[in-house]
Design an enzyme around this catalytic site. Structure first.
Site, mmCIF file in Angstrom:
data_model
loop_
_atom_site.group_PDB
_atom_site.id
_atom_site.type_symbol
_atom_site.label_atom_id
_atom_site.label_comp_id
_atom_site.label_asym_id
_atom_site.label_seq_id
_atom_site.Cartn_x
_atom_site.Cartn_y
_atom_site.Cartn_z
ATOM 1 N N ASP A 1 35.723 37.136 49.377
ATOM 2 C CA ASP A 1 35.612 38.472 48.786
ATOM 3 C C ASP A 1 34.493 38.524 47.743
ATOM 4 O OD1 ASP A 1 36.909 36.905 46.903
ATOM 5 O OD2 ASP A 1 38.467 38.378 46.435
ATOM 6 N N ASP B 1 38.155 32.822 49.996
ATOM 7 C CA ASP B 1 38.722 33.979 50.693
ATOM 8 C C ASP B 1 37.676 35.053 50.953
ATOM 9 O OD1 ASP B 1 38.685 34.492 47.918
ATOM 10 O OD2 ASP B 1 40.260 35.998 48.077
ATOM 11 N N SER C 1 41.926 32.087 45.826
ATOM 12 C CA SER C 1 40.524 32.435 45.620
ATOM 13 C C SER C 1 39.667 31.179 45.461
ATOM 14 C CB SER C 1 40.401 33.366 44.412
ATOM 15 O OG SER C 1 39.095 33.876 44.289
ATOM 16 N N ASP D 1 33.100 32.677 48.405
ATOM 17 C CA ASP D 1 34.198 31.837 47.941
ATOM 18 C C ASP D 1 35.224 31.678 49.065
ATOM 19 O OD1 ASP D 1 35.187 34.424 47.862
ATOM 20 O OD2 ASP D 1 36.270 34.154 45.980
#
Length: 605
Positions: A324, A322, A166, A320
């Site tokens: 999400d 990734d 993340s 961010d």
């Protein structure tokens, strides 16, 4: 030879050069045949006295928690993310899946972000799954976490994995586990997987090229992208495409979902910030190489560029690594930019969606939104204002929002939101999605601009409709070898002897989601019970009869020696005076935060 190495380890431990579980873990890796491949390198490091390096790799075992594993990368050892710990994670998932009734066949889909070694770890995961007889779908390059969630459902897979840490620093990576509904694993699957990961010894694998050649591993990409991006773009609630904005993926995968959706939805006035566009796990052009949109410093290079070029952008949005989660900044009246918190963005989009449903005749009192216990009560107030439902008794984690969607069906699901800038709409995904939030916040901002207003103006309108709300956070740290014990002791004090007052604010109720008890303060008498959810979370509520009300949620971190406190304030508008309510609420919030911090430090000293 082993005895000699053991002696060297014991001597280093006695001298304080090895800490915690390092001695035991090192001895285990020297004797277990399942990790024999690491033995020569391990012996070299021991004989060279590389104790600091060894301690970093062996002091603990990164737990396979309820959503997966995350931590610093290293060449070996249970305390780092490496080939072995990734393979253990994949092996544990596959073995557990077989125990649930899927004894043969089955399928899995795997995605990875832009982090260093992510593609390599994704291949290890694919080869492990294939060795267990699963049909594997592997993305051809970096993709977002929500795209993985969508793909699990779209491809009808039993399980899914995202290799990502993340928004963590560049040195970290991780393994995020998903079940057949496209959501992160929850009980009983999480505990079942953990047990198998802990038991992992010999782990089967296959040759990657051979598995691709014979179809055990199928490379996927553009076809799935088209389906996913198309589904998100169809969520559009407005034809307004006038807003000017800058999007930055922070060197992550956001161009594959957020910017792809923006373009598919027909925007031509949203530019991508070139210096942070290239996928790069070192996040070179992000301040401090910390790619977290909750950290406002990540916006500084964009703001500086906007000022230097006189760019007319009304918004800046950032995903961010990734992709999400989404951070939002809006141009203010003085020409600068003001950040919107995840709580504020969630409330604004909730209101936007209910207004759109009402305008088109699609609204029903059965419509619902979902938020967690540490997300602003403003979302619930907005839902009530529109006559809709809100599920808010959820523990921290978007997987519980996904679980609520499963339990209540998606026919009337409108929106899911959490304070840590995670948002979701639609019925085709079960994890937060920055592209959904980007689409809606751009549409809302565009419609407001056509009226001569901004998101900040609309937020004030929500306050007029529902009361003034503000939020804050504070983490209490306790470092050192006794840190965790002190943090546990502080949580126990909060449970056993809840303070009746912080600053000028009196508290009248404590809800303990670990024990399931609600008690009155200061009498300690029972005020009811909590059936679910159950977890290590405390919530304090102030006197409901007062015009300014404070709620505090506290929970220990699962990975750091700290307690994280969430503060929520609601201030009533007297005679419609928003500024007076804002001043009273902000002052009470500052007072309570300061008082709690002082109390905690006194308890820990």
């Amino acid at each position: 030879m082993t005895t000699e190495l053991f002696t060297l380890i014991d001597t280093a431990a006695a001298a304080g050069k090895l800490t915690a579980d390092s001695p035991a873990n090192l001895k285990s890796w020297l004797t277990r045949e399942s990790v024999a491949q690491y033995r020569p390198r391990l012996e070299t490091l021991i004989r060279a006295g590389e104790w600091s390096k060894l301690d970093e790799m062996f002091w603990t075992a990164i737990p396979f928690g309820t959503g997966g594993r995350r931590g610093p990368m290293g060449e070996m050892g249970p305390a780092t993310i490496n080939d072995r710990t990734i393979a253990e994670s994949a092996h544990g998932m596959a073995v557990y899946l077989r125990s649930t009734g899927c004894t043969t066949g089955g399928s899995a889909v795997i995605a990875h972000d832009t982090r260093n070694n992510s593609a390599h770890f994704a291949r290890i995961t694919a080869c492990t799954f294939a060795a267990h007889g699963l049909k594997v779908f592997l993305f051809d390059s970096c993709r977002s976490t929500p795209a993985l969630s969508f793909s699990v459902r779209h491809l009808g897979c039993n399980i899914g994995v995202v290799i990502s840490a993340s928004h963590n620093p560049p040195a970290d990576n991780g393994f995020k586990a998903y079940w057949s509904n496209g959501g992160q694993v929850i009980p009983p699957h999480d505990k079942g997987i953990v047990s198998e990961v802990e038991r992992a010894e010999k782990i089967p694998t296959v040759d990657f090229a051979a598995a691709v050649a014979d179809g055990r591993i199928t490379i996927i990409g553009a076809d799935v992208d088209r389906e996913y991006v198309g589904r998100v773009a169809k969520l559009s609630e407005s034809s307004n495409r006038t807003i000017r904005a800058i999007f930055t993926p922070l060197h992550g995968v956001g161009e594959t979902n957020v910017y792809a959706v923006i373009l598919a939805a027909g925007y031509s006035t949203v530019d991508i910030f070139e210096p942070q566009r290239t996928p790069d796990g070192n996040f070179p052009n992000v301040p401090k190489h910390a790619p977290n949109p909750e950290n406002l410093e990540v916006f500084d290079p964009v703001i500086d560029w906007v000022k230097a070029t006189n760019n007319p952008a009304d918004l800046i949005i950032a995903s961010d690594p990734d992709a999400d989660r989404l951070g939002v900044m809006v141009r203010n009246g003085s020409g600068g930019f003001t950040s919107l918190s995840g709580n504020q963005v969630g409330a604004l989009i909730t209101d936007y969606l209910f207004r759109k449903r009402k305008a088109s005749g699609r609204f029903s009192p059965q419509d619902y939104v979902v938020e967690t216990l540490v997300t602003t009560p403003l979302t619930k107030a907005v839902a009530a204002f529109h006559g809709a439902r809100c599920f808010s008794e959820l523990l921290v984690g978007f997987k519980y929002i996904a679980q609520t969607m499963e339990e209540n069906g998606t026919d009337h699901f409108v929106f899911g939101t959490e304070e840590s800038i995670g948002f979701l709409a639609g019925d085709f995904c079960r994890d937060k999605d920055a592209s959904v939030a980007a689409l809606y916040i751009l549409e809302l901002a565009g419609e407001l601009k056509s009226e001569g207003r901004t998101l900040l103006d609309q937020l004030d309108q929500l306050y007029r409709d529902c009361g003034y709300y503000c939020e804050g956070q504070k983490s209490i740290y306790c470092e050192g070898p006794t840190g965790k014990a002190k943090i546990d002791g502080l949580m126990q004090t909060l449970r056993d002897a809840p303070p009746a007052q912080f600053g000028a604010v009196r508290f009248t109720e404590a809800a303990d989601y670990k024990t399931g008890r609600r008690i009155s303060i200061p009498s300690g008498e029972s005020a009811g019970t909590i059936e679910k959810p159950r977890g290590d979370l405390l919530i304090y509520k102030s006197d409901e009869s007062q015009p300014v009300r404070i709620q505090i949620a506290g929970r220990p971190s699962g990975t750091e020696p700290k307690i994280k406190f969430y503060f929520f304030c609601q201030s009533d508008l007297i005679n419609g005076d928003l500024e007076a309510a804002r001043a009273a609420g902000d002052a009470a919030m500052k007072d309570v935060q300061k008082a709690l911090g002082e109390w905690a430090q006194k308890m820990l000293s």
